[in-house]
Design an enzyme around this catalytic site. Structure first.
Site, short mmCIF file in Angstrom:
data_model
loop_
_atom_site.label_atom_id
_atom_site.label_comp_id
_atom_site.label_asym_id
_atom_site.label_seq_id
_atom_site.Cartn_x
_atom_site.Cartn_y
_atom_site.Cartn_z
CE LYS A 11 34.13 39.09 45.82
NZ LYS A 11 34.57 38.24 44.70
N GLY A 12 36.57 40.21 52.22
CA GLY A 12 37.34 39.66 53.34
C GLY A 12 38.51 38.86 52.79
CG ASP A 64 42.29 48.76 56.78
OD1 ASP A 64 41.45 49.44 56.16
OD2 ASP A 64 43.50 48.73 56.47
CG MET A 65 37.09 43.36 60.04
SD MET A 65 36.99 43.86 61.79
CE MET A 65 35.47 44.82 61.79
NE ARG A 88 37.95 50.26 52.78
CZ ARG A 88 39.13 50.34 53.43
NH1 ARG A 88 39.60 49.30 54.09
NH2 ARG A 88 39.81 51.46 53.42
CG HIS A 91 39.83 44.66 42.72
ND1 HIS A 91 40.10 43.99 43.89
CD2 HIS A 91 40.40 45.86 42.83
CE1 HIS A 91 40.81 44.75 44.69
NE2 HIS A 91 41.00 45.90 44.08
P1 FDA Z 1 37.85 38.73 43.75
O1 FDA Z 1 38.86 38.24 44.71
O2 FDA Z 1 36.86 37.77 43.22
O3 FDA Z 1 38.59 39.40 42.56
C1 FDA Z 1 37.90 39.86 41.40
C2 FDA Z 1 38.89 40.01 40.27
O4 FDA Z 1 39.78 41.06 40.62
C3 FDA Z 1 39.77 38.77 40.07
O5 FDA Z 1 39.21 37.91 39.12
C4 FDA Z 1 41.05 39.38 39.58
O6 FDA Z 1 40.99 39.59 38.18
C5 FDA Z 1 41.10 40.72 40.24
N1 FDA Z 1 41.93 40.65 41.43
C6 FDA Z 1 41.53 40.49 42.70
N2 FDA Z 1 42.57 40.52 43.54
C7 FDA Z 1 43.66 40.69 42.74
C8 FDA Z 1 45.02 40.79 42.99
N3 FDA Z 1 45.50 40.72 44.22
N4 FDA Z 1 45.84 40.98 41.95
C9 FDA Z 1 45.38 41.06 40.69
N5 FDA Z 1 44.09 40.96 40.39
C10 FDA Z 1 43.24 40.78 41.38
N6 FDA Z 1 39.92 42.83 53.25
C11 FDA Z 1 39.81 42.67 54.59
O7 FDA Z 1 39.67 41.55 55.07
N7 FDA Z 1 39.83 43.77 55.41
C12 FDA Z 1 39.96 45.03 54.92
O8 FDA Z 1 39.98 45.99 55.70
C13 FDA Z 1 40.08 45.20 53.52
N8 FDA Z 1 40.21 46.45 52.96
C14 FDA Z 1 40.16 46.57 51.59
C15 FDA Z 1 40.15 47.84 51.02
C16 FDA Z 1 40.01 48.00 49.65
C17 FDA Z 1 39.98 49.36 49.05
C18 FDA Z 1 39.88 46.84 48.83
C19 FDA Z 1 39.65 46.95 47.35
C20 FDA Z 1 39.92 45.58 49.38
C21 FDA Z 1 40.08 45.43 50.76
N9 FDA Z 1 40.14 44.18 51.34
C22 FDA Z 1 40.07 44.06 52.70
C23 FDA Z 1 40.36 42.98 50.49
C24 FDA Z 1 39.07 42.31 50.10
O9 FDA Z 1 38.49 41.72 51.22
C25 FDA Z 1 39.29 41.23 49.03
O10 FDA Z 1 40.13 40.25 49.54
C26 FDA Z 1 39.89 41.77 47.73
O11 FDA Z 1 39.36 42.99 47.39
C27 FDA Z 1 39.58 40.78 46.58
O12 FDA Z 1 38.20 40.63 46.43
P2 FDA Z 1 37.37 41.20 45.19
O13 FDA Z 1 36.08 41.74 45.68
O14 FDA Z 1 38.21 42.13 44.41
O15 FDA Z 1 36.98 39.91 44.36
#
Ligand code: FDA
Length: 288
Positions: free
Chosen positions: A167-168, A114-115, A164, A207
């Protein structure tokens, strides 16, 4: 988030965390596997300050790898460098992750690093690069909000890295991270395109339907095989989109965190989507 009361965070955590024990995590992975999804298991914990804490995490992860093999689960593991010693000593962290990558290799499994926040980026990439020179079964995460990420993806792609992309999740200064969500999404697509053109296996962790759509567009335009990438989502987040992707025949991996250190993880989830707090409060009021 100083205002989040622990009981509220505890209620929220039920959705995002498999449980505090490995058995609960195993049950969750079995359910996901039966529903056509793979998993990545994450032992909650970060920012270890003692070598013993790091060793305990290594031991538990080795147990996870053994359990995955014994119970024939379709899951790999995700590890956080600061849980494994990055804040104590980079070489200690390297050795701990190496032990896990080696443990995974003998079991035909895979370790995703993970980052964490930007103070860890260079050291994490350095550790990954050392490991990649020796092992195939290790991957890393790159964050689309960081301004440096395009250069990192280009460099890592040359090493044959399994990436992987996400967004962060940490709060970073504008100097090093894009603030505009549209730019983050465009950069996400650019990183995906760069990795796909270099024929690297990628996990698109999101997501956000716009990011998913950009992935579809690139798959179409570049003629990418469905076996050459996967979507990844966090446990408990947008299960509807998850199902849509699975039904459409895409590979989908769910990040399954478990363990006793759930508080920091759930605070981050709550910070990301404060509306969850409102839903939980409403549910509590209905109960009372
Ligand atoms: P965005 O934040 O725009 O969310 C899109 C939509 O998804 C929102 O409108 C909402 O409906 C839904 N949603 C998002 N988050 C939600 C929540 N918590 N609860 C309910 N609904 C939610 N980051 C990092 O810095 N280092 C890492 O190693 C990882 N690893 C990682 C693994 C995996 C499998 C995932 C899916 C995510 C990560 N992340 C991460 C987190 C990532 O950086 C990011 O913060 C989240 O995925 C939210 O970004 P989205 O791309 O989902 O978009």
């Amino acid at each position: 988030m100083p205002l989040a009361p622990k009981p509220l965070v505890a209620m929220v955590s039920r959705r995002y965390i498999a449980g505090s024990e490995i058995e609960q995590a195993v049950d969750k992975v079995k359910q996901l596997n039966a529903a056509g999804m793979t998993a990545t298991l994450d032992l909650l914990g970060e920012s270890s300050t003692l070598e013993q804490e790091c060793q305990a995490a290594v031991d538990e992860y080795l147990l996870i790898l053994e359990t995955i093999e014994r119970q024939d689960l379709d899951s790999n593991i995700s590890v956080k460098p600061t849980q494994l010693g990055l804040l104590i000593d980079t070489d200690l962290c390297y050795r701990n992750i190496r032990t896990l990558v080696e443990g995974a290799r003998v079991r035909n499994n895979f370790v995703r690093i993970d980052m964490e926040d930007s103070s860890c980026t260079s050291a994490t990439i350095e550790i990954f690069s050392r490991l990649r020179a020796e092992f195939d079964n290790v991957g890393i995460v790159i964050q689309a909000y960081l301004r440096r990420s395009l250069e990192d993806v280009k460099r890592l792609a040359k090493m044959g890295a399994n990436l992987r992309l996400c967004k962060g999740i940490y709060i970073e200064p504008r100097k090093i991270a894009f603030r505009d969500p549209e730019i983050v999404n465009l950069n996400f697509a650019l990183l995906t395109e760069t990795a796909m053109k270099a024929s690297r296996y990628i996990g698109v962790a999101t997501h956000d339907e716009q990011v998913v759509w950009h992935t579809f567009r690139l798959v179409e335009q570049l003629g990418i095989n469905r076996d050459d990438f996967e979507f990844q989502m966090l446990l408990g987040v947008d299960e509807e989109l998850r199902q849509i992707l699975v039904d459409a025949g895409y590979r989908l991996r769910v990040y399954v965190p478990y363990g006793k250190q759930w508080y920091a993880y759930c605070k981050r989830r709550l910070k990301e989507n404060p509306r969850i707090g409102t839903y939980v409060l409403k549910a509590m009021l209905r109960l009372s």
